[in-house]
Design a protein around this motif. Structure first.
Motif, PDB file in Angstrom:
ATOM      1  N   UNK A 197       1.201  -1.152  -0.048  1.00 35.23           N
ATOM      2  CA  UNK A 197       0.081  -0.070   0.085  1.00 35.23           C
ATOM      3  C   UNK A 197       0.789   1.342   0.023  1.00 35.23           C
ATOM      4  N   UNK A 198       0.893   2.087  -0.846  1.00 38.88           N
ATOM      5  CA  UNK A 198       1.642   3.310  -1.113  1.00 38.88           C
ATOM      6  C   UNK A 198       0.636   4.471  -0.306  1.00 38.88           C
ATOM      7  N   UNK A 199       1.424   4.988   0.661  1.00 37.93           N
ATOM      8  CA  UNK A 199       0.783   5.953   1.469  1.00 37.93           C
ATOM      9  C   UNK A 199       1.216   7.250   1.359  1.00 37.93           C
TER      10      UNK A 199
ATOM     11  N   UNK B 287       3.214  -1.381   4.071  1.00 39.16           N
ATOM     12  CA  UNK B 287       2.821   0.180   3.800  1.00 39.16           C
ATOM     13  C   UNK B 287       4.424   0.446   3.295  1.00 39.16           C
ATOM     14  N   UNK B 288       4.285   1.462   2.202  1.00 35.45           N
ATOM     15  CA  UNK B 288       5.245   1.967   1.609  1.00 35.45           C
ATOM     16  C   UNK B 288       4.925   3.588   1.542  1.00 35.45           C
TER      17      UNK B 288
ATOM     18  N   UNK C  85       7.133   4.745  -6.584  1.00 34.72           N
ATOM     19  CA  UNK C  85       7.389   4.418  -5.268  1.00 34.72           C
ATOM     20  C   UNK C  85       7.156   3.074  -5.217  1.00 34.72           C
ATOM     21  N   UNK C  86       5.962   2.544  -5.467  1.00 39.42           N
ATOM     22  CA  UNK C  86       5.393   1.279  -5.114  1.00 39.42           C
ATOM     23  C   UNK C  86       6.315   0.166  -5.750  1.00 39.42           C
ATOM     24  N   UNK C  87       6.404   0.534  -7.234  1.00 36.37           N
ATOM     25  CA  UNK C  87       7.453  -0.307  -8.137  1.00 36.37           C
ATOM     26  C   UNK C  87       8.776  -0.435  -7.685  1.00 36.37           C
ATOM     27  N   UNK C  88       9.071   0.688  -7.225  1.00 40.50           N
ATOM     28  CA  UNK C  88      10.747   0.556  -6.504  1.00 40.50           C
ATOM     29  C   UNK C  88      10.979  -0.254  -5.397  1.00 40.50           C
ATOM     30  N   UNK C  89       9.901  -0.010  -4.512  1.00 40.41           N
ATOM     31  CA  UNK C  89       9.951  -0.750  -3.409  1.00 40.41           C
ATOM     32  C   UNK C  89       9.805  -2.255  -3.678  1.00 40.41           C
TER      33      UNK C  89
END
Length: 202
Positions: A49-51, A63-64, A79-83
Motif C-alpha cells: 500500500x503506497x501511502x 505500507x510504503x 514508489x510502489x514499483x521501486x519498493x
C-alpha cells in the motif's frame, strides 16, 4: 509461473472529499482496506500500500510511504514499483496496480488480469465496455520504464500510450465498476451502489 504482486495507490489527500481517501469508510471498511482485500482476493501476493497524506497500516499488506505524494499518482506508482523491486523476496513476475478510490472494482478483474499474464501478456489493462481503465497489470521487465515515465497524475498512462503494442485489454465490465470517489457526491453514489449490491446477494 512467477507470482503476481499487488500495489494499492492510496496516498491522495482527498481535497474535494475533505479527508484522505484511504481513510474514508465504506461498508464497514476503509477504502484502503477494501483495496487490499480486492487485490488479495484476486490472487495478488504480496500486497503493498503506497501511502502519503495519511498513515495506513493494514494486516496482510506492507505500507510504503511516498514522500512526494503531493506531486500526484505518478510518484506513488514509481514508489510502489521501486519498493517492490528492491524488497520482494518472492520474485514477483508482475504487479497489479489498483487505486484506493475505485472501491467498486471487483476481485474478478484482478483474477482476469493475472490469467492474461499467465497466458503470455506482459501488460494487461482492465476494460469496461471496451474502454481501458483500472486495474492494470505490468510485468517486471517493464517496471523501470514505467517508473521513468510516471509523472503527475498520469500514472502508467505515458508508458501505455508509448507502447500500445504491448497492451492486452481484458474486458471486466461484468465484474464491477471503475467509478472514482473524488467528491462527497461520488461517495454517496458509491455507497448506494454498495448497498444495492449487498442487498442483491443471496
Amino acid at each position: 509461473m512467477a507470482t503476481v504482486a499487488g500495489i494499492l495507490l492510496a496516498a491522495g489527500e482527498g481535497s474535494r472529499l475533505g479527508r484522505p481517501k484511504a481513510l474514508v469508510e465504506l461498508g464497514g471498511q476503509t477504502l484502503a482496506e477494501r483495496g487490499v482485500a480486492l487485490l488479495r482476493a484476486g490472487g495478488a501476493d504480496p500486497v503493498l500500500v503506497v501511502t502519503g497524506a495519511a498513515a495506513v497500516e493494514i494486516d496482510g499488506a506492507r505500507a510504503v510511504h511516498n514522500p512526494d505524494w503531493r506531486s500526484g499518482m505518478g510518484s506513488s506508482l514509481a514508489a510502489g514499483l521501486r519498493a517492490l523491486d528492491e524488497t520482494d523476496e518472492t520474485g514477483s513476475g508482475a504487479a497489479v496496480i489498483a487505486l484506493a478510490d475505485q472501491p467498486l472494482v471487483g476481485a474478478e478483474a484482478v483474477r482476469r488480469l493475472i490469467a492474461a499474464y499467465q497466458a503470455g501478456a506482459s501488460v494487461a489493462v482492465a476494460a469496461y465496455a471496451g474502454k481501458p481503465r483500472n486495474p492494470v497489470l505490468i510485468a517486471r521487465e517493464h517496471w523501470a520504464a514505467v517508473t521513468e515515465l510516471a509523472a503527475g497524475d498520469t500514472g502508467a498512462r505515458p508508458f501505455l500510450r508509448a507502447h500500445p503494442e504491448l497492451v492486452t485489454l481484458v474486458e471486466c465490465g461484468d465484474t464491477g465498476s471503475p467509478d472514482d470517489v473524488d467528491t462527497p457526491e461520488d461517495l454517496a453514489r458509491v455507497r448506494t451502489a454498495t448497498t444495492f449490491r449487498s442487498a442483491a446477494k443471496p
